[in-house]
Design a protein around this motif. Structure first.
Motif, mmCIF file in Angstrom:
data_model
loop_
_atom_site.group_PDB
_atom_site.id
_atom_site.type_symbol
_atom_site.label_atom_id
_atom_site.label_comp_id
_atom_site.label_asym_id
_atom_site.label_seq_id
_atom_site.Cartn_x
_atom_site.Cartn_y
_atom_site.Cartn_z
ATOM 1 N N PHE A 1 0.228 4.145 -2.640
ATOM 2 C CA PHE A 1 -0.318 5.426 -2.205
ATOM 3 C C PHE A 1 0.416 6.585 -2.854
ATOM 4 N N ARG B 1 -0.954 10.141 4.148
ATOM 5 C CA ARG B 1 -1.065 8.689 4.213
ATOM 6 C C ARG B 1 -1.131 8.206 5.650
ATOM 7 N N TRP C 1 -1.362 9.407 -4.893
ATOM 8 C CA TRP C 1 -1.265 10.806 -4.469
ATOM 9 C C TRP C 1 -0.790 11.671 -5.640
ATOM 10 N N GLU D 1 0.805 -1.219 0.000
ATOM 11 C CA GLU D 1 0.000 0.000 0.000
ATOM 12 C C GLU D 1 0.837 1.268 0.000
ATOM 13 N N ARG D 2 1.998 1.241 0.627
ATOM 14 C CA ARG D 2 2.787 2.470 0.747
ATOM 15 C C ARG D 2 3.224 2.989 -0.620
ATOM 16 N N TRP E 1 3.202 11.890 2.306
ATOM 17 C CA TRP E 1 3.446 10.995 3.438
ATOM 18 C C TRP E 1 2.587 11.330 4.667
ATOM 19 N N SER F 1 -7.105 4.039 1.318
ATOM 20 C CA SER F 1 -5.953 4.930 1.244
ATOM 21 C C SER F 1 -6.333 6.362 0.916
#
Length: 443
Positions: free
Chosen positions: A92, A426, A96, A88-89, A423, A317
């Motif tokens: 994201f 998130r 974004w 997911e990181r 960041w 997210s």
């Protein structure tokens, strides 16, 4: 009030899906980049080779994205693939960049570019300079909001008309006798005034990449495509093939009508070409052609872009309100309103040119990263093109990123910083909602 049902209606067929591939690729660039590339390269053969090289890259990418879209037939495109492959990181940060920065910038740039050609056709007061592009963004946003099938018909119609116009220009240039094969020879000899060879090739490759860019957007509407296992591969490969054919034919006709030595600049090229083909009315005729092409690009982007924020919200997210479908139209209405609103904000701020310069470096890297997820699938890929296609595509994406970085490192590094600015958001969003696992059809 919008419902939270997550199942989207599969209402898009092959023509509509292929229209996204073609619409996103063929927009304003086809009337500008061939002139710039030809003038810099100085040789018709070099121009042809650059287009063919970019077509090879796009076709390899299309094969990769076809496989990914079959395995994950849901809306979101790269966001979905990156989440499945890298978690997911990483996904994201792509989402974004796309939702908040890149897509609003691209939409605003296309709409603003269209306004110059509208002013050639209609008397517009100088104060209406931003009204026209804002109206275009609102119209296509509304079309996408009221129904996927309806928006698919509109988008398909505009992009079919685009192909008819472009092939018609080629036919008219030949039949009217304005195109002369003698202007293309000698094919291999570089004309006087051409740039140094290596910088010219590097610049032409980057320009060609930007012109081809957008074929991957069809992956974002996979959740609304009928029979995705059959439709998506045909749309990707067929769309890239058609774009390649159009670019090669249009470039050849441009140079057959206007020799390389007569090209003044990319901005004056449309008027020059139109004047030769259609006389005093040439600028107005070519302006209408350009306007149709740009509207096709806006229509395709207006359909694809909101599916990223929708997929992010569905996966936890992004803000949940953007993961809801309209109870009557079955479209991600809130996500569409978000993307339209952000594009309008960027338009009135006048920052779209800077956004595109900042973010394109990161976008190229994310393309390569998405294709690399094929090597991380639990069920291995079985295809005649694997693993050559992803290796070639990833290598060429990295080469493209290096060329961009060497050409102007400032905006490229600023774009990376812009991506990392997501960041804090998130961390806030993840702390408020659990993640929803993805299920691959190939697992």
């Amino acid at each position: 009030m919008l419902c939270s049902v997550s199942t989207q209606r599969r209402e898009l067929g092959l023509v509509s899906t292929m229209a996204v591939v073609i619409g996103e690729s063929i927009a304003l660039g086809i009337f500008l980049t061939p002139a710039t590339m030809a003038k810099s390269l100085g040789s018709p053969l070099l121009l042809c080779l650059v287009w063919l090289g970019m077509a090879l890259m796009a076709m390899c990418g299309a094969l990769c994205y076809s496989e990914l879209a079959i395995r994950f037939p849901e809306s979101g495109g790269e966001y979905v693939y990156l989440r499945a492959g890298y978690g997911e990181r990483v996904a994201f940060f792509y989402g974004w960049m796309s939702t908040v920065v890149m897509y609003p910038g691209v939409a605003a740039a296309l709409a603003f570019g269209a306004s110059a050609y509208v002013s050639e056709l209609l008397p517009i007061h100088p104060r209406g300079k931003l009204v026209v592009p804002a109206l275009l963004l609102c119209i296509f946003g509304f079309v996408n909001l009221v129904g996927t099938r309806f928006s698919g018909v509109v988008m398909s119609s505009v992009n079919v008309l685009k192909l008819v116009i472009l092939f018609g220009l080629v036919a008219w240039a030949i039949l009217s006798g304005h195109a002369h094969a003698a202007n293309l020879v000698p094919l291999t000899v570089r004309r006087p005034g051409a740039d140094a060879l290596m910088p010219a090739i590097a610049g032409a490759v980057v320009s060609a990449f930007f012109s081809f860019g957008g074929w991957w957007e069809a992956s974002k509407i996979a959740g609304e495509v009928r029979n995705p296992k059959r439709t998506l591969p045909l749309a990707f490969v067929g769309g890239v093939f058609l774009v390649t054919a159009v670019y090669l034919m249009i470039s050849a006709v441009f140079l057959a009508v206007l020799p390389i030595g007569n090209i003044e600049s990319n901005t004056a090229f449309v008027a020059q070409f139109g004047g030769v083909l259609f006389g005093v009315a040439g600028t107005r005729v070519l302006s209408a052609c350009v306007l149709v092409c740009v509207c096709g690009g806006i229509a395709a982007l207006a359909m694809a872009a909101p599916r990223v924020s929708y997929a992010m919200a569905q996966g936890g997210s992004f803000f949940p309100v953007f993961g809801k479908l309209h109870p009557r139209f079955g479209t991600p209405a809130n996500a569409i309103l978000l993307q339209t609103g952000l594009a309008l904000a960027v338009l009135f701020l006048g920052a779209f040119d800077r956004i595109l310069a900042y973010i394109i470096f990161s976008a190229v890297l994310f393309l390569a990263l998405a294709a690399s997820t094929l090597f991380r699938m639990p069920v291995p890929v079985r295809g005649w093109w694997y693993p050559v296609a992803p290796v070639v595509f990833i290598a060429l994406c990295i080469l493209m990123a290096l060329l961009i970085l060497m050409h102007d490192p400032g905006p490229a590094l600023a774009g990376v910083a812009c991506v990392l600015c997501g960041w804090p958001l998130r961390r806030f969003l993840v702390s408020r909602r659990p993640m929803v696992p993805l299920v691959s059809e190939g697992s």
